[in-house]
Scaffold this motif. Structure first.
Motif, short mmCIF file in Angstrom:
data_model
loop_
_atom_site.label_atom_id
_atom_site.label_comp_id
_atom_site.label_asym_id
_atom_site.label_seq_id
_atom_site.Cartn_x
_atom_site.Cartn_y
_atom_site.Cartn_z
N ILE A 64 0.86 -1.19 0.00
CA ILE A 64 0.00 0.00 0.00
C ILE A 64 0.89 1.23 0.00
O ILE A 64 1.76 1.36 0.87
N PRO A 65 0.72 2.14 -0.93
CA PRO A 65 1.56 3.33 -0.99
C PRO A 65 1.54 4.10 0.34
O PRO A 65 0.50 4.19 1.01
N HIS A 66 2.67 4.65 0.67
CA HIS A 66 2.82 5.36 1.95
C HIS A 66 1.83 6.52 2.07
O HIS A 66 1.20 6.71 3.13
N ARG A 103 -11.62 8.19 -1.81
CA ARG A 103 -11.14 7.28 -2.86
C ARG A 103 -9.92 6.49 -2.38
O ARG A 103 -9.82 5.27 -2.61
N GLN A 104 -9.03 7.14 -1.68
CA GLN A 104 -7.83 6.47 -1.18
C GLN A 104 -8.19 5.43 -0.11
O GLN A 104 -7.62 4.34 -0.07
N GLU A 123 -9.17 -0.40 1.54
CA GLU A 123 -10.13 -1.45 1.93
C GLU A 123 -10.17 -2.56 0.88
O GLU A 123 -10.25 -3.74 1.23
N ALA A 124 -10.08 -2.19 -0.38
CA ALA A 124 -10.08 -3.21 -1.45
C ALA A 124 -8.82 -4.07 -1.36
O ALA A 124 -8.88 -5.29 -1.57
N ALA A 125 -7.68 -3.45 -1.04
CA ALA A 125 -6.43 -4.20 -0.94
C ALA A 125 -6.45 -5.15 0.24
O ALA A 125 -5.91 -6.27 0.16
N LEU A 126 -7.10 -4.75 1.35
CA LEU A 126 -7.13 -5.57 2.56
C LEU A 126 -8.34 -6.50 2.60
O LEU A 126 -8.37 -7.44 3.40
N GLY A 127 -9.34 -6.19 1.79
CA GLY A 127 -10.54 -7.03 1.78
C GLY A 127 -11.37 -6.89 3.04
O GLY A 127 -12.04 -7.85 3.45
#
Length: 313
Positions: free
Chosen positions: A3-5, A36-37, A42-46
């Motif tokens: 995840i970008p810093h 949006r960020q 949340e999408a990356a972590l599910g």
């Protein structure tokens, strides 16, 4: 987790501010950009990260874990920045040197003492070795810096600094040759027993080459791998030895030994060298130490030869 810093910063500021709108105001961006960020995280972590309460948004269980991660990461970033800043100010670090034993007294008496007083957080590792061991340590990156006597060509060595340091005859003030005013010839030296380094040492190679080129054989009454043994043997009047004067600078200054020049071109052209590996990026503390050694070591300035001449009077 990749995840970008900056995305994590938006999340942490949102939790600290208590709402997406207040977080956006602190970050000086649109609330939609913050939302949006957060959605991308949340999408990356599910899993959802925030839930609403009467006092604004609060982290979910996964949000709490991510918040703890952000805080630990921030603390690590701060620690790294502080350590890097201290390193750049030469307050911390580690430098390793491998040197010929003859350099040890010259190295420690003033240069290293002054350097460590200026840069107390820099740890120094100092090992001794033969010429081959010094070269290997530098080439294999086991040592940042090497100090060696009598040049040996190697394609991966950078000769940072070199200084002419003739090989001289060292003896007790009561030795029969101590009052000789002229440079001692190799034929004269061949008539006297010598204490020398063991075969394989750089100085011993230089001595052997000098006598061989003159068509002479030297009388080796003692050989050793210890500079201390050489100097004690000479002081006890058992023999004389051949060394660069800086290797016995303290004994010469105290009048315990005298040095006499030798009439041998190979001996006169011998040099002391500071070496590093070609292409190695030296830390800032290492660059400071290199300059310090050039400036303060007897082996790398002209005071040693002046001391030899003064010992004649």
């Amino acid at each position: 987790m990749d995840i970008p810093h900056q995305r994590l910063v938006y999340f942490q500021v949102t939790i600290e501010a208590g709402s997406v709108r207040q977080a956006a105001a602190r970050l000086d961006i649109a609330p939609s950009a913050v939302s949006r960020q957060l959605t991308l995280i949340e999408a990356a972590l599910g899993a959802p990260l925030l839930e609403r309460s009467r006092n604004g948004v609060v982290p979910t269980a996964v949000g709490e874990m991510l918040l703890e991660y952000c805080r630990k990461r921030s603390a690590l970033d701060d620690t790294f920045s502080e350590e890097l800043d201290a390193y750049q100010r030469l307050e911390t670090g580690h430098l390793s040197l491998t040197v010929g034993e003859g350099f040890v007294g010259d190295l420690i008496d003033t240069p290293l003492r002054n350097f460590t007083e200026c840069y107390r957080g820099v740890r120094l590792d100092v090992d001794t070795g033969s010429t081959s061991e010094i070269i290997d340590a530098v080439v294999e990156d086991e040592a940042h810096i090497g100090l060696m006597y009598h040049e040996r060509v190697h394609p991966r060595l950078r000769f940072w600094h070199s200084s002419r340091q003739p090989l001289v005859a060292l003896m007790s003030p009561t030795h029969c040759l101590a009052n000789e005013q002229n440079a001692l010839s190799l034929p004269i030296l061949s008539e006297h027993p010598l204490a020398l380094w063991r075969t394989g040492h750089g100085v011993r190679q230089l001595v052997d080459d000098g006598f061989r080129e003159a068509g002479l054989r030297h009388q080796v009454s003692m050989q050793t791998n210890s500079l201390s043994v050489l100097k004690h043997a000479v002081r006890s009047e058992l023999t004389l030895t051949l060394l660069p004067a800086f290797a016995a600078a303290r004994e010469l200054e105290d009048g315990l030994l005298v040095a006499r020049n030798v009439d041998c071109e190979r001996f006169r052209q011998a040099q002391a060298h500071i070496i590093t590996r070609v292409g190695r990026r030296m830390p800032r503390a290492g660059l400071q130490l290199l300059r310090h050694l050039e400036r303060w070591m007897r082996a790398f300035n002209s005071r040693t030869e002046a001391g030899i001449n003064a010992s004649r009077s």
